[in-house]
Design a protein around this motif. Structure first.
Motif, PDB file in Angstrom:
ATOM      1  N   LYS A 159       2.973   7.542  10.798  1.00 51.15           N
ATOM      2  CA  LYS A 159       4.376   7.673  10.273  1.00 51.15           C
ATOM      3  C   LYS A 159       5.438   7.297  10.860  1.00 51.15           C
ATOM      4  O   LYS A 159       5.193   6.875  12.239  1.00 51.15           O
ATOM      5  CB  LYS A 159       4.506   9.232  10.171  1.00 51.15           C
ATOM      6  CG  LYS A 159       3.676   9.951   8.877  1.00 51.15           C
ATOM      7  CD  LYS A 159       4.188   9.449   7.541  1.00 51.15           C
ATOM      8  CE  LYS A 159       3.410  10.562   6.469  1.00 51.15           C
ATOM      9  NZ  LYS A 159       4.333  12.017   6.378  1.00 51.15           N
ATOM     10  N   ASP A 209       9.029   5.716   1.166  1.00 47.18           N
ATOM     11  CA  ASP A 209       7.768   5.365   1.819  1.00 47.18           C
ATOM     12  C   ASP A 209       8.131   5.654   3.515  1.00 47.18           C
ATOM     13  O   ASP A 209       9.128   5.033   4.288  1.00 47.18           O
ATOM     14  CB  ASP A 209       7.776   3.582   1.771  1.00 47.18           C
ATOM     15  CG  ASP A 209       6.603   3.150   2.790  1.00 47.18           C
ATOM     16  OD1 ASP A 209       6.139   4.030   3.531  1.00 47.18           O
ATOM     17  OD2 ASP A 209       6.479   2.032   2.705  1.00 47.18           O
ATOM     18  N   TYR A 230       0.893  -1.223  -0.093  1.00 49.81           N
ATOM     19  CA  TYR A 230      -0.068   0.038  -0.016  1.00 49.81           C
ATOM     20  C   TYR A 230       0.719   1.203   0.068  1.00 49.81           C
ATOM     21  O   TYR A 230       0.467   2.305  -0.592  1.00 49.81           O
ATOM     22  CB  TYR A 230      -0.852   0.121   1.335  1.00 49.81           C
ATOM     23  CG  TYR A 230      -1.902  -1.254   1.160  1.00 49.81           C
ATOM     24  CD1 TYR A 230      -2.533  -1.856   0.283  1.00 49.81           C
ATOM     25  CD2 TYR A 230      -2.207  -1.560   2.742  1.00 49.81           C
ATOM     26  CE1 TYR A 230      -3.347  -2.865   0.356  1.00 49.81           C
ATOM     27  CE2 TYR A 230      -2.910  -2.591   2.702  1.00 49.81           C
ATOM     28  CZ  TYR A 230      -3.499  -3.452   1.828  1.00 49.81           C
ATOM     29  OH  TYR A 230      -4.399  -4.452   2.041  1.00 49.81           O
ATOM     30  N   ARG A 231       1.963   1.199   0.668  1.00 49.62           N
ATOM     31  CA  ARG A 231       3.069   2.400   0.776  1.00 49.62           C
ATOM     32  C   ARG A 231       2.377   3.565   1.633  1.00 49.62           C
ATOM     33  O   ARG A 231       2.680   4.721   1.413  1.00 49.62           O
ATOM     34  CB  ARG A 231       3.308   2.953  -0.445  1.00 49.62           C
ATOM     35  CG  ARG A 231       4.296   1.665  -1.277  1.00 49.62           C
ATOM     36  CD  ARG A 231       5.662   1.433  -0.625  1.00 49.62           C
ATOM     37  NE  ARG A 231       6.355   0.432  -1.354  1.00 49.62           N
ATOM     38  CZ  ARG A 231       7.414  -0.114  -0.771  1.00 49.62           C
ATOM     39  NH1 ARG A 231       8.047   0.200   0.336  1.00 49.62           N
ATOM     40  NH2 ARG A 231       8.112  -0.957  -1.316  1.00 49.62           N
ATOM     41  N   THR A 232       1.330   3.154   2.329  1.00 45.20           N
ATOM     42  CA  THR A 232       0.759   4.167   3.285  1.00 45.20           C
ATOM     43  C   THR A 232       0.146   3.286   4.482  1.00 45.20           C
ATOM     44  O   THR A 232      -0.161   2.172   4.385  1.00 45.20           O
ATOM     45  CB  THR A 232      -0.275   4.788   2.410  1.00 45.20           C
ATOM     46  OG1 THR A 232      -0.776   5.832   3.401  1.00 45.20           O
ATOM     47  CG2 THR A 232      -1.568   4.112   2.307  1.00 45.20           C
ATOM     48  N   SER A 233      -0.265   4.170   5.577  1.00 41.69           N
ATOM     49  CA  SER A 233      -1.064   3.636   6.739  1.00 41.69           C
ATOM     50  C   SER A 233      -1.403   4.807   7.351  1.00 41.69           C
ATOM     51  O   SER A 233      -1.687   5.823   6.761  1.00 41.69           O
ATOM     52  CB  SER A 233      -0.246   2.597   7.432  1.00 41.69           C
ATOM     53  OG  SER A 233       0.797   3.531   8.176  1.00 41.69           O
ATOM     54  N   ARG A 234      -1.815   4.731   8.770  1.00 38.42           N
ATOM     55  CA  ARG A 234      -2.404   5.932   9.449  1.00 38.42           C
ATOM     56  C   ARG A 234      -1.317   6.237  10.379  1.00 38.42           C
ATOM     57  O   ARG A 234      -1.673   6.967  11.509  1.00 38.42           O
ATOM     58  CB  ARG A 234      -3.799   5.559  10.069  1.00 38.42           C
ATOM     59  CG  ARG A 234      -4.892   5.425   8.910  1.00 38.42           C
ATOM     60  CD  ARG A 234      -6.203   5.891   9.297  1.00 38.42           C
ATOM     61  NE  ARG A 234      -7.146   5.922   8.372  1.00 38.42           N
ATOM     62  CZ  ARG A 234      -8.208   4.933   8.395  1.00 38.42           C
ATOM     63  NH1 ARG A 234      -8.252   3.923   9.067  1.00 38.42           N
ATOM     64  NH2 ARG A 234      -8.966   5.057   7.177  1.00 38.42           N
ATOM     65  N   HIS A 237       4.129   0.048   8.954  1.00 36.24           N
ATOM     66  CA  HIS A 237       3.304  -0.990   8.267  1.00 36.24           C
ATOM     67  C   HIS A 237       3.090  -2.262   9.295  1.00 36.24           C
ATOM     68  O   HIS A 237       2.427  -3.353   8.881  1.00 36.24           O
ATOM     69  CB  HIS A 237       3.835  -1.662   6.995  1.00 36.24           C
ATOM     70  CG  HIS A 237       3.915  -0.563   6.089  1.00 36.24           C
ATOM     71  ND1 HIS A 237       2.997   0.020   5.612  1.00 36.24           N
ATOM     72  CD2 HIS A 237       5.111  -0.008   5.553  1.00 36.24           C
ATOM     73  CE1 HIS A 237       3.373   1.015   4.422  1.00 36.24           C
ATOM     74  NE2 HIS A 237       4.782   0.999   4.390  1.00 36.24           N
ATOM     75  N   PHE A 272       5.886   5.395   6.102  1.00 37.20           N
ATOM     76  CA  PHE A 272       4.725   4.863   6.956  1.00 37.20           C
ATOM     77  C   PHE A 272       5.087   3.742   7.682  1.00 37.20           C
ATOM     78  O   PHE A 272       5.954   2.796   7.165  1.00 37.20           O
ATOM     79  CB  PHE A 272       3.629   4.785   5.832  1.00 37.20           C
ATOM     80  CG  PHE A 272       2.916   6.127   5.515  1.00 37.20           C
ATOM     81  CD1 PHE A 272       2.076   6.703   6.248  1.00 37.20           C
ATOM     82  CD2 PHE A 272       3.168   6.676   4.141  1.00 37.20           C
ATOM     83  CE1 PHE A 272       1.238   7.846   5.856  1.00 37.20           C
ATOM     84  CE2 PHE A 272       2.626   7.842   3.933  1.00 37.20           C
ATOM     85  CZ  PHE A 272       1.633   8.407   4.774  1.00 37.20           C
ATOM     86  N   THR A 300      -5.834   0.166  -0.967  1.00 33.66           N
ATOM     87  CA  THR A 300      -4.774   1.350  -0.214  1.00 33.66           C
ATOM     88  C   THR A 300      -5.904   1.724   0.941  1.00 33.66           C
ATOM     89  O   THR A 300      -6.818   0.793   1.401  1.00 33.66           O
ATOM     90  CB  THR A 300      -4.807   2.541  -1.282  1.00 33.66           C
ATOM     91  OG1 THR A 300      -4.312   3.335  -0.422  1.00 33.66           O
ATOM     92  CG2 THR A 300      -6.346   3.162  -1.508  1.00 33.66           C
ATOM     93  N   TYR A 301      -5.567   2.541   1.655  1.00 32.26           N
ATOM     94  CA  TYR A 301      -6.135   3.023   2.755  1.00 32.26           C
ATOM     95  C   TYR A 301      -7.145   3.883   2.460  1.00 32.26           C
ATOM     96  O   TYR A 301      -6.784   5.122   1.842  1.00 32.26           O
ATOM     97  CB  TYR A 301      -5.093   3.661   4.092  1.00 32.26           C
ATOM     98  CG  TYR A 301      -4.448   2.739   4.928  1.00 32.26           C
ATOM     99  CD1 TYR A 301      -4.763   2.893   6.064  1.00 32.26           C
ATOM    100  CD2 TYR A 301      -3.946   1.527   4.342  1.00 32.26           C
ATOM    101  CE1 TYR A 301      -4.163   1.817   7.007  1.00 32.26           C
ATOM    102  CE2 TYR A 301      -3.169   0.676   5.314  1.00 32.26           C
ATOM    103  CZ  TYR A 301      -3.232   0.797   6.445  1.00 32.26           C
ATOM    104  OH  TYR A 301      -2.639  -0.224   7.202  1.00 32.26           O
TER     105      TYR A 301
END
Length: 603
Positions: free
Chosen positions: A115, A136, A109-113, A140, A138, A465-466
């Motif tokens: 950092k 990236d 996804y290379r993202t989350s909620r 994981h 974020f 993704t998110y």
């Protein structure tokens, strides 16, 4: 207690005191109702409860010990939101003996909620669509403290663990294998009881790509990996620092593949004879992991497909060691429930039409000479759900959807309602509908039994993704569900283990002591007590790998002082019945469990 004291006629050789409990709604007597006449003895669950208290000096040898029914609890559970944002969507979870939960999803996804902490280097990567160089920053993966509900970021520096497997080694080390792309052949470790550790990662270790595969610990402590996408083999996780030597071809996995696969994340359970029960799509067999021979095959399970992406549920039923003999095999029974028809995934993917999930629930005693599937219906259909063994020997079904299958945007109609299942009750009377949640827990949702007896629930991400705004947004909220046995109306009957005075290390076949107290246990006898051992599973994609609950034999039951008791308990007979490692031990009083205590068993 708030009850009425009732004195029945006394027999010449004993004196009994009866308590008539009066509690509104949760007990059979309401606020404005009159208790039954005191001379009328009623079974648990009727309009009054009577509990005899032996008087000092009474000759216990004249007393016939009868097993009383479990306490009748009418409460349907409770949900609470315990964390607004765990940082990552809980695609994979594992409870460790530190009472910390490993929670992770995917790097893809290379993202989350959340950092990465300040000062932690971001990871450089190449966007596989555009070819651009990106970074990236974020998180994981996190370590979730189940006692404080705080999270600690973990960095995944190497192979992507997306749709990997996991479990514990005998010393408590977390071992996770496989994943996606650069993680296909990875193995990662989290050392046991290590404060502030990051996990250790080793890429290109396995003999074959492992993605959507299953992991199971064996009696000798080795770990086997079964299947995966286009992996019709199994292999063993090598010792850390070594490489896997061989993958063993397993035609069964190829034979059970169909248009939609439906053979991924196969259900693998270690039977009580040391063989592996493996269920794929709608077929099952026993495999000897030492000789690599198929021991036997089982009848076809009709009705549909059960493995990913149809995504039914499966677990071993509790293994009862209380009545076993040297001559009789220890009974092992599996349950397989829900899923969907074989082409449900194809229809969902191509037409976005979501077929009803299967509603059937099926049991098979795999240690019988000629077993047949026994089928009944759940209260509702379920795909992508979880089934968990509870400390008192019951099962809990939760999460998932009533329509569609696993994969992104391929399901609808979340199944908000957990269901309790009592395997010891007669057929057609085993299910009880509990209080629903308000949060959809669909694709990539998970759950776990906590030492408190509560159920940790998180995750759900139905897209690649998110997303904050969607019909089913990405979930990073965490809930705790309290099953009926946590009803406060039975707290006075709940055992409390004295951990400082109890044995935490055990050996196979040996005796160990557990001490506990009960606020109100005046009529308690040995037959009212169960001791259970729970092997915490690794849960992902609707399957809890390695999960098993054992009911142990209680040799001796002694009241040391009023309200405090000592149990002498027999440990599991061998590593075949209970693989070496860490377990949660519970004392259960007529269906009401204590808080769990971590114990360890080894050779």
């Amino acid at each position: 207690m708030g009850g009425t004291i009732c004195h029945p006629k006394q027999r010449p050789y004993e004196k009994l005191l009866y308590v008539c409990m009066q509690k509104h709604h949760r007990n059979p007597i309401g606020k404005n109702q009159t208790p039954q006449k005191p001379h009328r003895l009623l079974k648990a669950g009727a309009e009054a409860h009577f509990f005899p208290f032996p008087v000092p000096g009474f000759n216990d040898e004249n007393q016939v010990e009868e097993k009383k029914d479990d306490f009748e609890i009418f409460w349907d559970g409770e949900w609470e939101l315990i964390n607004e944002n765990a940082g990552v969507s809980a695609m994979h979870v594992m409870l460790l003996p530190t009472n910390k939960m490993l929670v992770y999803d995917a790097k893809v996804y290379r993202t989350s909620r959340m950092k990465l902490p300040e000062g932690t280097p971001c990871e450089a990567y190449k966007d596989f669509k555009t070819g651009e160089d990106k970074i990236d920053c974020f998180v994981h993966a996190v370590e979730y403290d189940t006692e404080t509900n705080q999270v600690r970021p973990l960095k995944i520096a190497k192979g992507d663990p997306w749709c990997s497997s996991g479990g514990m080694a005998p010393d408590g080390t977390f071992v996770s294998a496989g994943g996606f792309s650069d993680g296909y052949r990875s193995v990662r470790y989290m050392p046991p009881k290590c404060q502030g550790c990051q996990w250790k990662e080793h890429d290109q270790v396995l003999a074959q790509n492992r993605w959507y595969h299953t992991q199971q610990i064996l009696p000798n402590g080795d770990i086997i990996l079964v299947g995966g996408r286009r992996a019709y083999t199994y292999e063993f996780v090598p010792k850390e620092g070594k490489r896997s030597e061989k993958a063993y071809f397993f035609p069964f996995l190829y034979e059970t593949k169909d248009l939609d696969e439906n053979n991924l994340y196969p259900f693998v359970h270690l039977s009580t004879d040391g063989n592996l029960f493996i269920f794929s799509n709608n077929r099952s067999l026993l495999l000897n992991p030492t000789t690599h021979k198929i021991v036997r095959t089982f009848p076809l399970l009709l009705g549909g497909s059960r493995n990913y992406p149809a995504s039914g549920m499966s677990t071993l039923l509790p293994i009862d060691l209380t009545a076993t003999t040297d001559s009789a095999p220890i009974k092992a029974e599996v349950i397989v429930c829900g899923g969907n028809v074989p082409d449900a995934f194809y229809i969902a993917e191509t037409m976005k039409t979501f077929l009803d999930a299967l509603q059937d629930c099926n049991r098979l005693t795999i240690t019988e000479p000629f077993p047949e599937w026994e089928t009944e219906l759940m209260p509702s259909g379920r795909t992508m759900g979880d089934v968990l063994n509870l400390p008192n020997g019951q099962l809990l079904f939760l999460n998932g959807a009533q329509k569609g299958t696993a994969a992104w945007k391929d399901a609808d109609m979340p199944n908000y309602t957990p269901v309790l299942y009592n395997p010891e009750k007669p057929k057609y009377s085993r299910f009880k509908v509990l209080k629903p949640t308000t949060i959809a827990r669909m694709y990539h949702s998970t759950s776990a039994v906590l030492p408190s007896g509560k159920i940790w629930v998180s995750g759900s991400n139905t897209h690649n993704t998110y997303k904050d705004v969607d019909k089913f947004p990405t979930e990073t909220r965490v809930e705790a569900f309290s099953p009926p046995y946590l009803d406060s109306s039975v707290d006075q009957y709940r055992p409390k283990i004295n951990e400082d005075a109890s044995d935490k290390e055990m050996v196979y076949g040996g005796s160990f002591e557990t001490r506990f107290s009960v606020e109100d246990g005046a009529d308690m006898t040995k037959s009212d007590i169960r001791v259970t051992m729970y092997y915490p599973p690794f849960t992902t994609h609707g399957f809890s790998m390695g999960q098993r609950l054992l009911i142990l034999k209680v040799e001796d039951f002694v009241m040391e002082v009023e309200g405090s008791y000592k149990l002498t308990v027999v440990a599991p007979p061998s590593n075949v019945v209970a693989p070496p490692g860490y377990y949660l031990l519970f004392v259960v009083h007529r269906g009401v469990p204590s808080k769990g205590m971590w114990v360890h068993i080894d050779q």
